[in-house]
Design a protein around this motif. Structure first.
Motif, PDB file in Angstrom:
ATOM      1  N   PRO A 204       0.824  -1.215   0.000  1.00 46.09           N
ATOM      2  CA  PRO A 204       0.000   0.000   0.000  1.00 46.09           C
ATOM      3  C   PRO A 204       0.858   1.264   0.000  1.00 46.09           C
ATOM      4  O   PRO A 204       1.877   1.325   0.680  1.00 46.09           O
ATOM      5  CB  PRO A 204      -0.818  -0.117   1.296  1.00 46.09           C
ATOM      6  CG  PRO A 204      -0.075  -1.068   2.153  1.00 46.09           C
ATOM      7  CD  PRO A 204       0.819  -1.900   1.292  1.00 46.09           C
ATOM      8  N   VAL A 205       0.425   2.240  -0.803  1.00 45.21           N
ATOM      9  CA  VAL A 205       1.170   3.493  -0.964  1.00 45.21           C
ATOM     10  C   VAL A 205       0.198   4.661  -0.849  1.00 45.21           C
ATOM     11  O   VAL A 205      -0.859   4.650  -1.491  1.00 45.21           O
ATOM     12  CB  VAL A 205       1.848   3.512  -2.365  1.00 45.21           C
ATOM     13  CG1 VAL A 205       2.394   4.881  -2.682  1.00 45.21           C
ATOM     14  CG2 VAL A 205       2.954   2.484  -2.455  1.00 45.21           C
ATOM     15  N   LYS A 221      -1.342   7.346   8.310  1.00 47.52           N
ATOM     16  CA  LYS A 221      -0.598   6.079   8.193  1.00 47.52           C
ATOM     17  C   LYS A 221      -1.029   5.110   9.304  1.00 47.52           C
ATOM     18  O   LYS A 221      -1.285   3.930   9.052  1.00 47.52           O
ATOM     19  CB  LYS A 221       0.913   6.335   8.285  1.00 47.52           C
ATOM     20  CG  LYS A 221       1.549   6.785   6.977  1.00 47.52           C
ATOM     21  CD  LYS A 221       2.950   7.312   7.205  1.00 47.52           C
ATOM     22  CE  LYS A 221       3.930   6.264   7.619  1.00 47.52           C
ATOM     23  NZ  LYS A 221       4.615   5.613   6.487  1.00 47.52           N
ATOM     24  N   GLN A 222      -1.115   5.624  10.533  1.00 46.76           N
ATOM     25  CA  GLN A 222      -1.517   4.785  11.675  1.00 46.76           C
ATOM     26  C   GLN A 222      -2.949   4.264  11.490  1.00 46.76           C
ATOM     27  O   GLN A 222      -3.239   3.093  11.767  1.00 46.76           O
ATOM     28  CB  GLN A 222      -1.413   5.576  12.980  1.00 46.76           C
ATOM     29  CG  GLN A 222       0.026   5.831  13.410  1.00 46.76           C
ATOM     30  CD  GLN A 222       0.134   6.784  14.583  1.00 46.76           C
ATOM     31  OE1 GLN A 222      -0.844   7.412  14.989  1.00 46.76           O
ATOM     32  NE2 GLN A 222       1.336   6.921  15.114  1.00 46.76           N
ATOM     33  N   ARG A 223      -3.832   5.149  10.986  1.00 49.88           N
ATOM     34  CA  ARG A 223      -5.233   4.769  10.786  1.00 49.88           C
ATOM     35  C   ARG A 223      -5.356   3.677   9.719  1.00 49.88           C
ATOM     36  O   ARG A 223      -6.102   2.723   9.877  1.00 49.88           O
ATOM     37  CB  ARG A 223      -6.059   5.994  10.389  1.00 49.88           C
ATOM     38  CG  ARG A 223      -7.562   5.787  10.559  1.00 49.88           C
ATOM     39  CD  ARG A 223      -8.341   7.062  10.335  1.00 49.88           C
ATOM     40  NE  ARG A 223      -8.099   8.037  11.390  1.00 49.88           N
ATOM     41  CZ  ARG A 223      -7.701   9.286  11.202  1.00 49.88           C
ATOM     42  NH1 ARG A 223      -7.493   9.729   9.964  1.00 49.88           N
ATOM     43  NH2 ARG A 223      -7.512  10.096  12.197  1.00 49.88           N
ATOM     44  N   VAL A 224      -4.593   3.828   8.638  1.00 45.46           N
ATOM     45  CA  VAL A 224      -4.621   2.828   7.551  1.00 45.46           C
ATOM     46  C   VAL A 224      -4.133   1.479   8.076  1.00 45.46           C
ATOM     47  O   VAL A 224      -4.753   0.445   7.811  1.00 45.46           O
ATOM     48  CB  VAL A 224      -3.753   3.295   6.350  1.00 45.46           C
ATOM     49  CG1 VAL A 224      -3.552   2.160   5.354  1.00 45.46           C
ATOM     50  CG2 VAL A 224      -4.414   4.481   5.649  1.00 45.46           C
ATOM     51  N   MET A 259       4.983   1.246   6.546  1.00 40.09           N
ATOM     52  CA  MET A 259       3.763   0.986   5.783  1.00 40.09           C
ATOM     53  C   MET A 259       2.596   1.825   6.287  1.00 40.09           C
ATOM     54  O   MET A 259       2.426   1.966   7.484  1.00 40.09           O
ATOM     55  CB  MET A 259       3.378  -0.490   5.895  1.00 40.09           C
ATOM     56  CG  MET A 259       4.327  -1.403   5.164  1.00 40.09           C
ATOM     57  SD  MET A 259       4.042  -1.319   3.394  1.00 40.09           S
ATOM     58  CE  MET A 259       5.161  -2.591   2.817  1.00 40.09           C
ATOM     59  N   PRO A 260       1.742   2.320   5.406  1.00 43.37           N
ATOM     60  CA  PRO A 260       1.941   2.418   3.959  1.00 43.37           C
ATOM     61  C   PRO A 260       2.898   3.572   3.653  1.00 43.37           C
ATOM     62  O   PRO A 260       2.889   4.575   4.354  1.00 43.37           O
ATOM     63  CB  PRO A 260       0.529   2.716   3.444  1.00 43.37           C
ATOM     64  CG  PRO A 260      -0.143   3.431   4.577  1.00 43.37           C
ATOM     65  CD  PRO A 260       0.463   2.898   5.847  1.00 43.37           C
ATOM     66  N   PHE A 261       3.717   3.426   2.609  1.00 42.50           N
ATOM     67  CA  PHE A 261       4.697   4.458   2.262  1.00 42.50           C
ATOM     68  C   PHE A 261       3.972   5.707   1.763  1.00 42.50           C
ATOM     69  O   PHE A 261       3.170   5.637   0.836  1.00 42.50           O
ATOM     70  CB  PHE A 261       5.630   3.948   1.166  1.00 42.50           C
ATOM     71  CG  PHE A 261       6.514   2.820   1.598  1.00 42.50           C
ATOM     72  CD1 PHE A 261       7.705   3.063   2.271  1.00 42.50           C
ATOM     73  CD2 PHE A 261       6.157   1.503   1.341  1.00 42.50           C
ATOM     74  CE1 PHE A 261       8.528   2.013   2.676  1.00 42.50           C
ATOM     75  CE2 PHE A 261       6.971   0.451   1.735  1.00 42.50           C
ATOM     76  CZ  PHE A 261       8.160   0.707   2.412  1.00 42.50           C
ATOM     77  N   CYS A 295       9.504  13.219   1.964  1.00 44.15           N
ATOM     78  CA  CYS A 295       8.586  12.092   1.710  1.00 44.15           C
ATOM     79  C   CYS A 295       9.340  10.771   1.804  1.00 44.15           C
ATOM     80  O   CYS A 295      10.556  10.755   1.989  1.00 44.15           O
ATOM     81  CB  CYS A 295       7.901  12.230   0.349  1.00 44.15           C
ATOM     82  SG  CYS A 295       8.880  11.668  -1.058  1.00 44.15           S
ATOM     83  N   GLU A 296       8.600   9.660   1.686  1.00 45.46           N
ATOM     84  CA  GLU A 296       9.193   8.339   1.903  1.00 45.46           C
ATOM     85  C   GLU A 296       9.466   7.591   0.599  1.00 45.46           C
ATOM     86  O   GLU A 296       9.552   6.366   0.583  1.00 45.46           O
ATOM     87  CB  GLU A 296       8.264   7.507   2.797  1.00 45.46           C
ATOM     88  CG  GLU A 296       8.173   8.068   4.198  1.00 45.46           C
ATOM     89  CD  GLU A 296       7.023   7.486   5.011  1.00 45.46           C
ATOM     90  OE1 GLU A 296       6.939   7.831   6.201  1.00 45.46           O
ATOM     91  OE2 GLU A 296       6.216   6.708   4.457  1.00 45.46           O
ATOM     92  N   PHE A 297       9.621   8.349  -0.476  1.00 43.01           N
ATOM     93  CA  PHE A 297       9.867   7.713  -1.768  1.00 43.01           C
ATOM     94  C   PHE A 297      11.146   6.875  -1.740  1.00 43.01           C
ATOM     95  O   PHE A 297      11.183   5.747  -2.231  1.00 43.01           O
ATOM     96  CB  PHE A 297       9.969   8.772  -2.883  1.00 43.01           C
ATOM     97  CG  PHE A 297      10.492   8.204  -4.172  1.00 43.01           C
ATOM     98  CD1 PHE A 297       9.657   7.504  -5.020  1.00 43.01           C
ATOM     99  CD2 PHE A 297      11.831   8.321  -4.514  1.00 43.01           C
ATOM    100  CE1 PHE A 297      10.139   6.941  -6.196  1.00 43.01           C
ATOM    101  CE2 PHE A 297      12.329   7.756  -5.683  1.00 43.01           C
ATOM    102  CZ  PHE A 297      11.471   7.070  -6.530  1.00 43.01           C
TER     103      PHE A 297
END
Length: 350
Positions: A204-205, A221-224, A259-261, A295-297
């Protein structure tokens, strides 16, 4: 005066009694060209080098699928990942084309070479996914495509005169793009990942992460992660496939932190502090794609290409493909599926 001659006689007698020293046996010479320090060396450590040379000669396949609504920057991100125009744009995609009424599957192959190693990269795009008013079961064509690739591989594998190297079109990795809403996952996201996580490696991204503040991004991110856990959705790297403690420690960190990035993609370069960087220009400055503070790219790229690419392929072959193969053989009464040739032979015999 007589002492001298007596002593000389005694010395002569003693010299006769002392045996002559034996000559040493001739030792065969060591063969020329062998280093003494290598004696006893087997050379097991050269196996890795042999494998590396073989891989460099043959090259390898990697098939990546991108899924998500239009406008989330899927093509741009894949171009940025591989630092090459590997998206549908390079195949004459017209941006003015209408949105497809159903989900389409577009596979585009490229050969990328770096350091003498060739990689045949196939990008599978899914235009039309999630763009309709009614998106019910829009994941079905994607699942069908993934299973068709397993079927194709299985049929090649059970042929009597099979190819030495079976062409691998199986999907090794599926990047699923989540809209940066900051709220929660849509029912479509959950439905897709619930069905597809059983047949393919899903990563997931969060797309276009620059539309959220740092706090919003962390919370989202935490919610996902929580929603995926509550719904029993396993994304890659799956906990059950960790092979040892080292893998578990490394993958736990990715699952719980990365995750997710949350990523930003761009194939445009800008000048920042005297350096050329990939980035997105905004009214308040340049968002640097490869800067971890922005960002986390870079984390995603390292994860997919530098550290886990081989594992993605192995999980696809040993887990997802094996599950499909076992089910297919079981449904067929333990017999391999009939190929076109065997079907024709079977008909001619009747």
């Amino acid at each position: 005066p007589d002492a001298g001659p007596v002593e000389s006689k005694n010395e002569a007698a003693m010299s006769e009694l002392v045996p002559e020293p034996r000559q040493k046996p001739v030792v065969p010479m060591k063969p020329m060209g062998i280093n003494a320090s290598l004696l006893g060396y087997i050379g097991i450590d050269t196996i890795i080098e042999q494998m590396r040379k073989k891989t460099m000669k043959t090259g390898f396949d990697f098939n990546i699928m991108v899924v998500g609504q239009s406008g989330l920057g899927k093509s741009t991100l894949v171009n940025t990942l591989f630092k090459s125009q590997v998206s549908r744009k390079s195949s004459g995609w017209n941006r003015e084309e209408k949105i497809p009424k159903t989900v389409e599957i577009k596979a585009i192959g490229h050969v990328i070479e770096e350091g003498g190693v060739k990689m045949k990269l196939t990008v599978i795009d899914t235009p039309g996914f999630g763009d309709q008013i009614n998106n019910e079961n829009c994941w079905e064509p994607i699942e069908k495509y993934i299973n068709e690739q397993y079927e194709k591989f299985l049929k090649e594998e059970v042929n009597i005169a099979r190819k030495k190297r079976i062409p691998d079109t199986r999907v090794h990795c599926c990047l699923y793009f989540i809209s940066p809403t900051g709220h929660s996952l849509r029912p479509l996201d959950l439905e897709f990942m619930k069905h597809l996580s059983k047949v393919v490696n899903i990563i997931p991204v969060i797309a276009k992460a620059d539309t959220m503040t740092l706090e919003e991004k962390t919370e989202f991110k935490q919610r996902v992660r929580k929603e995926l856990e509550v719904n029993g959705i396993e994304f890659y790297p799956q906990k059950e496939f960790d092979e040892d403690l080292e893998d578990k420690t490394e993958n736990d960190k990715i699952r719980q932190e990365s995750m997710p990035f949350a990523v930003v993609g761009s194939d445009k370069e800008y000048q920042v502090n005297g350096k050329r960087v990939l980035g997105r220009k905004t009214p308040w400055g340049i968002i640097e794609v490869e800067n971890l503070n922005h960002c986390e790219f870079a984390l995603l790229r390292d994860f997919v290409i530098r550290t886990h690419l081989q594992d993605l392929k192995e999980v696809t072959h040993n887990i997802h493909y094996e599950t499909y193969r076992a089910k297919r053989l079981n449904d067929n009464g333990g017999l391999p599926p009939m190929t076109v040739e065997t079907e024709e032979n079977h008909e001619s015999n009747l």
